[in-house]
Scaffold this motif. Structure first.
Motif, PDB file in Angstrom:
ATOM      1  N   ASP A 251     -31.585 116.960  76.391  1.00 25.62           N
ATOM      2  CA  ASP A 251     -30.064 116.574  76.019  1.00 25.62           C
ATOM      3  C   ASP A 251     -29.419 115.737  77.142  1.00 25.62           C
ATOM      4  OD1 ASP A 251     -28.349 116.885  74.029  1.00 25.62           O
ATOM      5  OD2 ASP A 251     -27.033 118.047  75.260  1.00 25.62           O
ATOM      6  N   VAL A 252     -30.113 115.786  78.340  1.00 22.00           N
ATOM      7  CA  VAL A 252     -29.505 115.100  79.409  1.00 22.00           C
ATOM      8  C   VAL A 252     -30.358 114.136  80.350  1.00 22.00           C
ATOM      9  CG1 VAL A 252     -27.533 116.795  79.828  1.00 22.00           C
ATOM     10  CG2 VAL A 252     -29.880 117.204  80.659  1.00 22.00           C
ATOM     11  N   SER A 253     -29.859 113.416  80.965  1.00 21.81           N
ATOM     12  CA  SER A 253     -30.958 112.532  81.627  1.00 21.81           C
ATOM     13  C   SER A 253     -30.024 112.070  83.066  1.00 21.81           C
ATOM     14  CB  SER A 253     -31.226 111.097  80.804  1.00 21.81           C
ATOM     15  OG  SER A 253     -29.924 110.307  80.503  1.00 21.81           O
ATOM     16  N   GLU A 256     -27.195 108.713  82.669  1.00 20.22           N
ATOM     17  CA  GLU A 256     -26.929 108.600  81.469  1.00 20.22           C
ATOM     18  C   GLU A 256     -26.000 107.444  81.227  1.00 20.22           C
ATOM     19  OE1 GLU A 256     -25.367 112.343  79.809  1.00 20.22           O
ATOM     20  OE2 GLU A 256     -26.842 113.524  80.735  1.00 20.22           O
ATOM     21  N   LEU A 258     -29.433 107.299  78.976  1.00 19.28           N
ATOM     22  CA  LEU A 258     -30.768 106.767  79.484  1.00 19.28           C
ATOM     23  C   LEU A 258     -31.064 105.321  79.375  1.00 19.28           C
ATOM     24  CD1 LEU A 258     -33.480 108.117  80.439  1.00 19.28           C
ATOM     25  CD2 LEU A 258     -34.077 108.379  78.304  1.00 19.28           C
ATOM     26  N   ALA A 260     -32.651 101.764  78.419  1.00 17.23           N
ATOM     27  CA  ALA A 260     -33.745 101.534  77.258  1.00 17.23           C
ATOM     28  C   ALA A 260     -34.845 101.412  77.677  1.00 17.23           C
ATOM     29  CB  ALA A 260     -33.073 100.340  76.485  1.00 17.23           C
ATOM     30  N   TRP A 265     -38.158 107.601  76.315  1.00 20.16           N
ATOM     31  CA  TRP A 265     -37.872 107.597  75.310  1.00 20.16           C
ATOM     32  C   TRP A 265     -38.920 107.350  74.050  1.00 20.16           C
ATOM     33  CZ3 TRP A 265     -33.166 107.835  73.425  1.00 20.16           C
ATOM     34  CH2 TRP A 265     -31.994 107.274  74.236  1.00 20.16           C
ATOM     35  N   GLN A 266     -39.868 106.789  74.523  1.00 16.90           N
ATOM     36  CA  GLN A 266     -41.229 106.591  73.457  1.00 16.90           C
ATOM     37  C   GLN A 266     -42.125 107.679  73.528  1.00 16.90           C
ATOM     38  OE1 GLN A 266     -40.328 104.392  71.402  1.00 16.90           O
ATOM     39  NE2 GLN A 266     -38.858 103.254  72.511  1.00 16.90           N
ATOM     40  N   MET A 271     -38.289 115.006  72.938  1.00 17.49           N
ATOM     41  CA  MET A 271     -37.239 114.792  71.878  1.00 17.49           C
ATOM     42  C   MET A 271     -35.595 114.471  72.703  1.00 17.49           C
ATOM     43  SD  MET A 271     -35.212 114.690  69.000  1.00 17.49           S
ATOM     44  CE  MET A 271     -36.342 115.131  67.600  1.00 17.49           C
ATOM     45  N   ILE A 272     -35.309 113.430  72.802  1.00 19.94           N
ATOM     46  CA  ILE A 272     -33.860 113.190  73.417  1.00 19.94           C
ATOM     47  C   ILE A 272     -32.661 113.319  72.453  1.00 19.94           C
ATOM     48  CG2 ILE A 272     -32.803 111.401  74.810  1.00 19.94           C
ATOM     49  CD1 ILE A 272     -35.533 110.473  75.637  1.00 19.94           C
ATOM     50  N   THR A 273     -31.910 113.961  72.972  1.00 17.28           N
ATOM     51  CA  THR A 273     -30.596 114.444  71.823  1.00 17.28           C
ATOM     52  C   THR A 273     -29.307 113.966  72.475  1.00 17.28           C
ATOM     53  OG1 THR A 273     -30.447 116.550  72.601  1.00 17.28           O
ATOM     54  CG2 THR A 273     -31.985 116.324  70.826  1.00 17.28           C
ATOM     55  N   GLY A 274     -29.401 112.743  73.417  1.00 18.52           N
ATOM     56  CA  GLY A 274     -28.196 112.469  74.045  1.00 18.52           C
ATOM     57  C   GLY A 274     -27.018 113.051  74.272  1.00 18.52           C
ATOM     58  N   HIS A 275     -27.241 114.072  74.839  1.00 19.72           N
ATOM     59  CA  HIS A 275     -25.823 114.834  75.261  1.00 19.72           C
ATOM     60  C   HIS A 275     -24.919 115.139  74.311  1.00 19.72           C
ATOM     61  CE1 HIS A 275     -23.803 115.560  79.392  1.00 19.72           C
ATOM     62  NE2 HIS A 275     -23.499 116.573  78.427  1.00 19.72           N
ATOM     63  N   LYS A 276     -25.674 115.729  73.187  1.00 16.54           N
ATOM     64  CA  LYS A 276     -25.006 116.150  71.850  1.00 16.54           C
ATOM     65  C   LYS A 276     -25.073 117.551  71.563  1.00 16.54           C
ATOM     66  CE  LYS A 276     -24.121 112.100  69.407  1.00 16.54           C
ATOM     67  NZ  LYS A 276     -24.220 111.260  68.045  1.00 16.54           N
ATOM     68  N   SER A 277     -25.746 118.282  72.772  1.00 13.61           N
ATOM     69  CA  SER A 277     -25.988 119.827  72.432  1.00 13.61           C
ATOM     70  C   SER A 277     -24.517 120.685  72.262  1.00 13.61           C
ATOM     71  CB  SER A 277     -27.046 120.562  73.450  1.00 13.61           C
ATOM     72  OG  SER A 277     -26.453 120.256  74.743  1.00 13.61           O
TER      73      SER A 277
ATOM     74  N   ARG B 111     -29.396 120.673  63.963  1.00 10.97           N
ATOM     75  CA  ARG B 111     -29.250 119.845  65.487  1.00 10.97           C
ATOM     76  C   ARG B 111     -29.482 118.169  64.906  1.00 10.97           C
ATOM     77  NH1 ARG B 111     -25.613 122.189  67.222  1.00 10.97           N
ATOM     78  NH2 ARG B 111     -25.960 120.812  69.037  1.00 10.97           N
ATOM     79  N   HIS B 116     -31.934 112.217  65.765  1.00 11.53           N
ATOM     80  CA  HIS B 116     -32.167 112.109  67.296  1.00 11.53           C
ATOM     81  C   HIS B 116     -33.504 111.411  67.069  1.00 11.53           C
ATOM     82  CE1 HIS B 116     -28.569 113.906  69.037  1.00 11.53           C
ATOM     83  NE2 HIS B 116     -28.754 115.025  68.188  1.00 11.53           N
ATOM     84  N   ASN B 120     -34.395 107.884  69.196  1.00  7.51           N
ATOM     85  CA  ASN B 120     -35.524 107.963  70.321  1.00  7.51           C
ATOM     86  C   ASN B 120     -36.540 106.675  70.109  1.00  7.51           C
ATOM     87  OD1 ASN B 120     -36.407 111.023  71.595  1.00  7.51           O
ATOM     88  ND2 ASN B 120     -34.342 110.774  70.620  1.00  7.51           N
ATOM     89  N   TRP B 125     -29.018 105.568  72.869  1.00  9.22           N
ATOM     90  CA  TRP B 125     -28.360 106.957  73.271  1.00  9.22           C
ATOM     91  C   TRP B 125     -27.201 107.095  72.488  1.00  9.22           C
ATOM     92  CZ3 TRP B 125     -29.586 110.572  76.905  1.00  9.22           C
ATOM     93  CH2 TRP B 125     -28.349 111.194  77.304  1.00  9.22           C
TER      94      TRP B 125
END
Lengths: 316, 316
Positions: A251-253, A256, A258, A260, A265-266, A271-277, B111, B116, B120, B125
């Motif tokens: 959820d964090v990197s 931030e 993160l 491109a 990412w790939q 699974m990256i959740t872009g600081h939305k938890s 979630r 997300h 990704n 982001w």
């Protein structure tokens, strides 16, 4: 009294709520004119939102900063700590969201939903996927504060054996054992999955490094919901590629957003959740209530009665 | 005594276990020569695995069928029921896997992991995603048998208000209310999410139809882990497209495998998991143990003492 609004107040009503408590206060908006903070904010006693080091230097009358989030590593500037500026945060508002995010992240890999999604895209029924049970597994929760306190009983109800790590190794309801960061190495070989909730402090920087991850049981899932600085992402990638780790929810990197071009990412098992938890909070208003209550304490000359005071020595 | 092995016995040891109980038994393998079942199986008293209608007609000495799974709608042929052939299944082995699958499926959408995942793929982001809480939501569990019995307390531990539907509306631990299929319409407008665990019987065919789905609260997630025949998939697609439904996890379809040209495959808010929610069973051997215990009863002339007897009138 002047108050610097560095973060945006989304509802106009909030300005009225502030002035109902501090009726002589002048509210200065900087969220859309950040460059003016150093010049126009120099008489502010209170800041709502993040203040950068150069701004902290310039805001010589600052006595209190409140941030409408949890992690304060970007506000704990030495110049503020030395001057004894009070720092409060909004911890305690997103425990349920983050607990559900952590469990959803573990189950995302336990049910091999990434594998199934790939088969969906190719209209393939029932090819190679690899499901495993959370029940009966052992999960290490790094950080047993408010979020851990919501998460741990939920994990326990799923039949998970939860082990906790906190600053002094104190017992935690729902944990079968607890350790400090310094003495948890011995338990890692028995840990199936890892959930990281540690604040970013000088003592937690890249504490989840290659040795830490390699010591976990093969097939581990890593969920990081706190700060990217706590985790060595190169080690994470390397151990995903050896299949020692099955997957990661980040959820964090660091930094931030993160970038491109990050290889994170790939990766098919990240699974990256872009600081939305943290979303949704049960009511954003509840979080703002903490600021208002603390403002009352400040106005009344009782800063020690504030909620969510941050200990600058601990860093959270 | 002849036993028709219609399903494959994966471990050779299992043949020995059968013969340790029925030492005079002849084991006839049909799993790799299915066409021979009608000709060579006509003296079999026992079948392990699915028997089709024309085979059921031909196997005139059949007295007992055991299936190594749960749903028996494809074995309950009238010719067998009329002849009083005993049917047993392997229910009770996959409750934990299926409960974790159901919760993982709800959290996948809660979630917004599909959203997300899309970000990704594009290295974006924090764009538009829409998270919601399971805590405080109301979930309808259609079918409160073994799987529901494992699932319901887990949902309750997440702070979900669980409502159950079963054959007679009997109370279920962990459910705040229970209904029968016939009288549950009144509760649907208060239901946030739906989990389908109903067996396929004449009474459950497309019982989750357009009216049923439309009556749920907007934003519902539907998880179907039982049988595709229970759900109207055209209605599901239509209501996903109006956004009345947020998403669906379909472990089952009608027919199976789901044809490659089905529009369900490519829908961005449908996760198809190819009838794998039952995996892993805690030990496959445990499921086979049911067959062995029942074989002992059969050999001893005590078929009424068998476990997991299927009631042909109920259909499960």
């Amino acid at each position: 009294m002047q108050i610097a609004l560095v973060n945006k107040l989304t509802e106009p009503d909030k300005r009225k709520q502030i002035q109902a408590i501090a009726d002589n206060a002048t509210l200065l908006d900087f969220w859309d004119d950040r460059d003016a903070l150093i010049d126009r904010g120099c008489d502010c006693e209170i800041a709502y939102g993040r203040v950068r080091p150069d701004e902290a230097e310039a805001l010589r009358k600052l006595r209190w900063i409140h941030v409408p989030w949890t992690g304060v590593e970007n506000v704990l500037h030495p110049v503020l700590v030395d001057r004894g500026v009070i720092i409060t945060n909004t911890r305690g508002q997103s425990g349920v969201s983050m607990a559900e995010h952590a469990i959803g992240g573990l189950l995302y890999f336990a049910r091999d939903l990434p594998g199934h999604a790939g088969q969906n895209a190719q209209a393939q029924w029932r090819r190679d996927t690899n499901e495993f049970l959370l029940e009966g597994s052992r999960v290490l929760v790094l950080g047993t504060g408010h979020i851990g306190g919501v998460l741990i009983p939920r994990l326990a109800a799923l039949g998970v054996d939860v082990v906790g790590v906190n600053s002094d190794g104190r017992d935690v309801p729902g944990c079968s054992a607890t350790y400090t960061l310094n003495d948890c190495a011995s338990v890692l070989p028995s840990i199936d999955h890892l959930i990281v909730l540690l604040p970013a402090t000088p003592w937690t920087r890249k504490v989840v490094d290659r040795d830490f991850l390699q010591a976990l049981r093969p097939g581990a899932v890593v969920v990081n919901l706190s700060r990217g600085k706590v985790l060595d992402h190169e080690a994470l990638l390397a151990l995903l590629d050896t299949r020692h780790l099955v997957g990661a929810v980040l959820d964090v990197s660091d930094p931030e957003p993160l970038p491109a071009d990050s290889p994170l990412w790939q990766h098919p098992r990240i699974m990256i959740t872009g600081h939305k938890s943290w979303r949704p909070v049960k009511g954003v208003q509840d979080g703002f209530e903490i600021f208002l209550q603390n403002l009352r304490c400040f106005v009344d000359g009782k800063p020690g009665a504030m909620r969510n005071l941050v200990d600058p020595q601990r860093g959270y």
